[in-house]
Design an enzyme around this catalytic site. Structure first.
Site, PDB file in Angstrom:
ATOM      1  N   GLU A  41      38.485  27.002  34.100  1.00 32.85           N
ATOM      2  CA  GLU A  41      39.397  28.105  34.314  1.00 32.85           C
ATOM      3  C   GLU A  41      39.490  28.395  36.227  1.00 32.85           C
ATOM      4  O   GLU A  41      39.169  28.849  36.679  1.00 32.85           O
ATOM      5  CB  GLU A  41      39.716  29.375  33.638  1.00 32.85           C
ATOM      6  N   HIS A  99      40.363  29.686  28.207  1.00 27.62           N
ATOM      7  CA  HIS A  99      39.674  29.372  29.121  1.00 27.62           C
ATOM      8  C   HIS A  99      37.687  30.005  27.873  1.00 27.62           C
ATOM      9  O   HIS A  99      37.725  31.222  28.285  1.00 27.62           O
ATOM     10  CB  HIS A  99      39.549  29.551  30.705  1.00 27.62           C
TER      11      HIS A  99
HETATM   12 CO    CO Z   1      37.656  35.180  35.095  1.00 22.87          CO
HETATM   13 ZN    ZN Z   2      39.774  34.818  33.015  1.00 28.72          ZN
END
Ligand code: CO
Ligand code: ZN
Length: 330
Positions: free
Chosen positions: A196, A63
């Protein structure tokens, strides 16, 4: 190791939902080295290296987003009030430096005499404004700031920087893609995902789109090797790539764990098992897409996660690059 690329990835502005600058740095690095590259509606960058059609479709995901704070109000003296974007621990923000997308900088103060644990609503950001009006010409409601980037070398092998979670994994994925041979069996989809930290959102839509046979998240994980840890976990800095067994978002598919451990053994890659009673990763989203996808995760051990001091060991970073390459070429 391409330290310039690592530094560029670590220092790019990119709170959840605003990852465009990070994607740009990665796109530039991978341009010409992959068969296909595009950004989806959510903002995730997807880089593809095609196999010869005899292998699997593998999705790796790291992410790009970084936790941050969003402006909810400015008081009459120009101090900003904020809410969290992702897992911010208020106490770890106090006295820190922050930066907004437009370059406005601030320092973080906290209301005094707060009873109990400090909350994000107890924080204020001083951007040098003297009135509410002045503050709101410098930033707008909803603008997000992140911990101001800096990169500090600690000893021989260690590196500290606020956005290690999860830019260090973006670097691992980018490095692996750059080093992959051209005669692959598998189709490799390297997803640089968004959002994320607010609930695996970018990986959720990307996994549905890619529809992989195998999912591998690359993310940082907590360690148990600092004095007086609250939750004992087995991972230690400098002991190699951490192969995830479980966290709060998934129980890794046993065949994937076995494959990773076997490949690490065969290739002499330093590795350790990760059992994390908290946290989550993109693998949790990939595993539950469509009819279910065999999934696991390669984790970079990291101290002081979600603070300005996030610290990794570059030998572990290299082990993670090697293990990811081994997994997608197997
Ligand atoms: Co994190
Ligand atoms: Zn992470």
């Amino acid at each position: 190791m391409n330290m310039q690329l690592l530094e560029n990835i670590l220092t790019s502005y990119g709170p959840s939902g605003h990852e465009g600058r990070v994607a740009e740095v990665i796109r530039e690095a991978l341009e010409g080295h992959v068969d296909e590259m595009y950004t989806d509606v959510m903002g995730s960058l997807i880089a593809v290296k095609k196999g010869d059609g005899t292998g699997k479709k593998i999705m790796a995901s790291a992410h790009m987003d970084h936790i941050g704070l969003a402006v909810v109000d400015a008081d009459k003296n120009g101090f900003l009030r904020v809410c969290n974007v992702g897992g911010i621990r208020a106490a770890k923000m106090v006295s820190g430096h922050v930066i907004f997308e437009n370059g406005v900088c601030g320092v973080v103060g906290a209301d005094e005499k707060v009873k109990g644990e400090l909350q994000v609503s107890d924080l204020y950001i001083d951007i040098g404004a003297e009135t509410k009006e002045e503050a709101l010409t410098m930033v707008a409601l909803g603008d997000m700031c992140v911990m101001k980037p800096r990169v500090t070398r600690l000893g021989e092998n260690r590196l500290a920087s606020p956005a290690m979670d999860d830019r260090i994994a973006c670097f691992v994925q980018a490095a692996a893609m750059l080093e992959l041979p051209d005669n692959l069996k598998n189709d490799v989809y390297a997803v640089f995902s968004v959002q994320e930290e607010v609930g695996l959102r970018g990986a959720t839509t990307a996994a549905y789109h890619v529809n992989p046979d195998l999912g591998i998240a690359v993310d940082v994980t907590g360690v148990g090797d600092v004095p007086k840890v609250a939750t004992k976990v087995p991972v230690e800095l400098g002991r190699g790539a951490a192969i995830k067994i479980m966290d709060r978002s998934l129980i890794c598919t046993p065949s994937v764990v076995n494959m990773m451990e076997k490949l690490a053994e065969e290739s002499g890659i330093a590795h350790q098992r990760e059992v994390l009673p908290y946290g989550g990763t993109d693998a949790g989203a990939i595993q539950r897409t469509r009819g279910g996808v065999a999934s696991g995760a390669i984790s970079i051990p990291c101290r002081y996660i979600h603070s300005e001091a996030e610290t990794v060991d570059l030998r572990d970073v290299q082990a993670c690059i090697d293990l990811l390459k081994a997994c997608v070429t197997a």
